[in-house]
Structure formats: structure tokens, C-alpha cells
Design an enzyme around this catalytic site. Structure first.
Site, PDB file in Angstrom:
ATOM      1  CG  ASP A   1      25.562  -5.486 -62.623  1.00  0.00           C
ATOM      2  OD1 ASP A   1      26.627  -6.233 -62.465  1.00  0.00           O
ATOM      3  OD2 ASP A   1      24.920  -5.841 -60.801  1.00  0.00           O
TER       4      ASP A   1
ATOM      5  CE  LYS B   1      30.265  -2.374 -66.618  1.00  0.00           C
ATOM      6  NZ  LYS B   1      29.022  -2.624 -65.520  1.00  0.00           N
TER       7      LYS B   1
ATOM      8  N   GLY C   1      31.376  -9.004 -63.091  1.00  0.00           N
ATOM      9  CA  GLY C   1      30.666  -9.896 -63.058  1.00  0.00           C
ATOM     10  C   GLY C   1      29.570 -10.000 -64.917  1.00  0.00           C
ATOM     11  CG  HIS C   2      31.314  -7.282 -67.237  1.00  0.00           C
ATOM     12  ND1 HIS C   2      32.214  -6.811 -68.438  1.00  0.00           N
ATOM     13  CD2 HIS C   2      31.727  -6.554 -66.338  1.00  0.00           C
ATOM     14  CE1 HIS C   2      32.669  -6.094 -67.011  1.00  0.00           C
ATOM     15  NE2 HIS C   2      31.701  -5.417 -66.310  1.00  0.00           N
TER      16      HIS C   2
ATOM     17  CD  GLN D   1      33.671  -2.484 -60.525  1.00  0.00           C
ATOM     18  OE1 GLN D   1      34.547  -2.130 -60.741  1.00  0.00           O
ATOM     19  NE2 GLN D   1      33.880  -4.045 -60.550  1.00  0.00           N
TER      20      GLN D   1
END
Ligand code: GDP
Ligand code: IMO
Ligand code: MG
Length: 421
Positions: free
Chosen positions: A12, A15, A39-40, A221
Site C-alpha cells: 500500500d 504503487k 488493491g492498487h 504487496q
């Protein structure tokens, strides 16, 4: 050449936002590991989009997007993600490619993830419960099913055989999980995936390289969640460091160019496991509130603390980071002092090395303090405008990590980025 962009902390780091910005300079964005545990978050024309498996180059119409061999794919989740994108990016499917060798997450993998976490009780990893660990276990256990298999006539037979194995394991766990209800959407999504562009990704990428295309490998990640080098066992199940690019995409080490390493100006972690600079106090609460630190996938509160230069030095070393990117600098605008861990007192002894087992050692960070900046970084449009105290902080981080900062992100928007080099 293939440039790499990866997280240096526990995920988080921002990215998605940075890949979306950098994608303007690349022809191909390729995800090399992880799955829908990622989750980007991107803001495109003020609209928030969270990408899970699809690379973050998708909003640039010139960019091809590859889901590489090292990724584990949940068909239902991928189908849902594509459907969510179609109104925003009508040509998404023309520019999306999936590696034959990427492994599938089956409904029973998700059930196994949930059962395994429940059985761990207080020792639980804090998994996103997307079936990541069990899918990678089947991959390394040589039982897994791959995207290429969905084209074969005997896919259903292979599926039933593996699922049967999982059912036997599930019997050993306690509560019953109704994974059968996930089967219908799974098979609908498998049908859907059959119509997508499934490629021999190693050759596909090799051709792109020979054609002189610019490729960016997008990590998911963070390095401290790496299966080998992270805070094991509180990690994910893939190699999140730069080494993961070669086996995750089938490319040679000699093709790797720049390695962009991203860190927040502070630090967060979601899920269980050691976090030496965690602030279990009002300051931590403030970081969470101002930084809006709630998981993009699970909505869980992220644990917050000061930047940890000891851990960052380690992860910069592991990936050979050539350019640093600092995100969420704006979040620290109202904090004074700002702190950075420069060493640990591990069982009373000062060290700048990460101990073997962070879980079993009593760790107290040694902090360097900086006065808070006297004007907000959030309103700066160039690095030159940034307050001198902030620049001193950046210089300190660069010197400690022996790596130059290339970009500083000071807001969620694509253009909220201060370019240094
Ligand atoms: P990723 O998984 O590394 O892509 O990061 P996430 O999207 O899970 O979490 C990063 C969060 O921080 C998202 O909500 C982003 O919109 C937000 N973000 C990214 N960069 C910045 C920044 O410079 N400032 C602020 N305030 N938020 C940012
Ligand atoms: P992005 O790409 C933050 C964490 C989970 C858990 C551990 C194992 O958005 O940075 P898993 O689902 O892999 O079995 O979970 O890893 N985790 C993440 N934390 N960001 C992520 O991805 C994460 N993906 C997994 O919270 O502690
Ligand atoms: Mg995320």
C-alpha cells in the site's frame, strides 16, 4: 530493458498511483506476482478506481497490460474487474494479455485460506482471504491448474480432481464453508476468460524487448511481505522483491534496468506481524485519519507508524533499488516532530541489521527527529517550492539509504508529484 516498480514496506505504498503516472513513458506494464490480494488505487479524472489483478497502465490508451506467469488469478474477481473497467476504458480487452502459465485460484483455495486462518486463532496472518496462499501452495506442490488448462477438454476433470483433494483437507478443519456456491460464478468466469488474449508470455515479452519496447514490471504487496525475506510467517506467498520479476515474467536478469522502490513518508501495515515503529497512540491514530489508512481490498484499518529506515535499507539492498519514490509526504504536513527509525535496540543491543526473527526479539527503535515543515508540502507543485526542512529530511533519507529520490508524491491525483530527477 525492463524497469521495475515495487513496494519497499508492507504494501500500500501507492504503487498504483505511481505506475499510472509512469505508464505514460512505457509501452507495456506487466504484473509479475501476487493476485487479488493487491488493491492498487488510482484517481483518473477525479474518479477512484481500485485495481486488483489488472496492471495499473490500463488507463493509458497506448499501453499494453500483461498479467504475468507469477500472478495467481481468481477468474471471478478478474471478470468483475474487467466489467467495472469497460465503461471507463472501452478498449481494455484489446490491450489486456494473460500469461498461459499463471495459476488459477479455485473456490476451494478461498475456502482453505479461510479455514487455515480460522484454525490459527490468535496467530492468524491476517490474510486477505483471497486464496493466495493455498493457490501458491498447489503451484509449488505441483498440483495447480493454470490459465492454459482452461483451453483443454479435460479442464473439468482436472478441476474435480484437485477440488476433491481440497475437500479432504477441508474436512480436517472445523467450521463448514459453503464454497460450492462460488462454483457457478467460477465456471461462468472461466468461460469468459477463454475469450481473452492468453499468450506465451515469455516469448511475447521477448518479442517486445527485441522490438525496443519500454516495459515496466509492476509489483504487488511490499518487500517486507516477501515469502523469503519478509517478516515470515506474517508474509504473503510470493517473491515481491526484484528477483521475483525474472521468475514471474520469464525474463533474464540482464534485461532489468531501473528499479524504482516506493515508500510512504511514514509506514503502515495491514494484518498481523511485527512492526517495530508502530504507534499505538494518538499520533498513530492521526496518521491513520489524515492518511486515510484503510485497506483498499478489505477496508481494514491499517496500522500506522514512523518511517523505518533500518527496514528500508534492507529492502533497498534486496532489490538493488536505483531510484526512490516517497509517497504521502503531504500526510506529514501537520506533524511535529517527524521521526525516522535509524537503528533498533534489539534485546538491548543497538543494531542497524534486521534481526532473523523480528517476532521473537524485543525491539525498540532509535529515532532521528526532524522539526515539522513550516509550510505544507501538499500545495507545492515543484520540489524547489518545498520547505527547506522537508528537503533536509529527504537528504537525510537519501544519505541513509544511499539511493537518490526521483519523485515525491504529495496527493492522491496523478499529477500530484514532485519530480526531482
Ligand atoms: P498500492 O497498493 O501500493 O497501490 O497502494 P493503495 O492504493 O493500497 O494505498 C495507497 C493509498 O494512498 C491510496 O488510497 C492512494 O490514493 C493514496 N495515495 C497515494 N499517494 C498519495 C499521496 O501522495 N498522498 C496522499 N494523501 N494519498 C496518496
Ligand atoms: P498491495 O499490492 C498490504 C498482507 C495481508 C496479510 C498478508 C498475507 O495493495 O500493496 P495474503 O492475502 O497474501 O495471504 O495476506 O499480506 N497483504 C497486503 N498488505 N497490501 C497488499 O497488497 C497486501 N497483500 C497482502 O494483509 O497480512
Ligand atoms: Mg494496496
Amino acid at each position: 530493458m525492463i524497469d521495475v516498480l515495487l513496494g519497499l514496506q508492507w504494501g500500500d505504498e501507492g504503487k498504483g498511483k505511481i505506475v499510472d503516472y509512469l505508464a505514460g513513458k512505457y509501452d507495456v506494464i506487466a504484473r509479475f506476482q501476487g493476485g487479488p490480494n493487491a488493491g492498487h488505487t488510482l484517481y483518473v479524472d477525479g474518479k477512484k478506481v481500485v485495481l486488483r489483478t489488472i496492471p495499473s497502465g490500463v488507463f493509458h490508451t497506448h499501453c499494453l497490460n500483461l498479467i504475468g506467469n507469477g500472478v495467481v488469478i481468481d477468474p471471478g474477481s478478474l471478470k468483475g474487474e474487467i466489467e467495472q473497467l469497460i465503461p471507463l476504458v472501452p478498449d481494455v480487452l484489446d490491450r489486456l494479455f494473460i500469461a498461459h502459465k499463471a495459476h488459477l485460484i479455485l473456490p476451494t483455495h478461498r475456502a482453505l485460506d479461510a479455514a487455515s486462518e480460522a484454525a490459527k486463532g490468535e496467530d492468524k496472518i491476517g490474510s486477505t482471504l483471497k486464496g493466495i496462499g493455498p493457490a501458491y501452495m498447489d503451484k509449488t506442490g505441483r498440483n495447480g491448474l493454470r490459465i492454459g488448462d482452461i483451453m483443454g477438454k479435460d479442464f473439468r476433470k482436472k478441476y474435480d480432481k484437485l477440488t476433491q483433494k481440497h475437500v479432504e483437507i477441508l474436512k480436517q478443519y472445523g467450521p463448514k464453508i459453503d464454497w460450492q456456491e462460488w462454483e457457478t460464478p467460477f465456471f461462468e468466469a472461466i468461460d469468459y476468460l477463454r475469450s481473452l488474449q492468453i499468450v506465451n508470455a515469455e516469448y511475447w515479452l521477448d518479442t517486445k524487448l527485441k522490438d525496443g519496447k519500454r516495459i515496466l514490471a509492476e509489483g504487488a504487496q511490499g518487500s517486507m511481505l516477501d515469502i523469503d525475506y519478509g517478516t515470515y510467517p506474517f508474509v504473503t506467498s510470493s517473491n515481491t522483491i526484484a528477483a521475483g520479476v525474472c521468475n514471474g515474467l520469464g525474463v533474464a536478469p540482464s534485461t532489468i534496468g531501473e528499479v524504482y522502490g516506493i515508500t510512504k513518508a511514514y509506514c503502515t501495515r495491514v494484518g498481523s506481524g511485527p512492526f517495530p515503529t508502530e504507534l499505538d497512540d494518538e499520533t498513530g491514530e492521526e496518521l491513520r485519519r489524515i492518511g486515510n489508512e484503510f485497506g483498499a481490498v478489505t477496508g481494514r484499518s491499517r496500522r500506522c507508524g514512523w518511517i523505518d529506515l533500518v527496514a528500508l535499507k534492507y529492502t533497498v539492498m534486496l532489490s538493488g533499488v536505483t531510484k526512490l519514490i516517497i509517497t504521502k509526504a503531504d500526510v506529514l504536513d501537520s506533524f511535529s516532530p517527524v521521526k525516522a527509525a535509524i537503528a533498533y535496540l534489539a534485546d538491548g543491543k543497538e543494531t542497524k541489521e534486521l534481526p532473523y526473527d523480528l517476532c521473537d526479539v524485543d525491539i525498540a527503535p532509535v529515532y532521528q527527529e526532524f522539526a515539522g515543515w513550516d509550510k505544507p508540502i501538499s500545495t507545492c507543485t515543484t520540489y524547489e517550492e518545498a520547505p527547506q526542512i522537508f528537503k533536509d529530511y529527504c537528504r537525510f533519507v537519501e544519505n541513509y539509504l544511499e539511493t537518490k529520490i526521483a519523485y515525491i508524491s504529495n496527493g492522491t491525483g496523478r499529477e500530484q508529484l514532485l519530480i526531482i530527477s
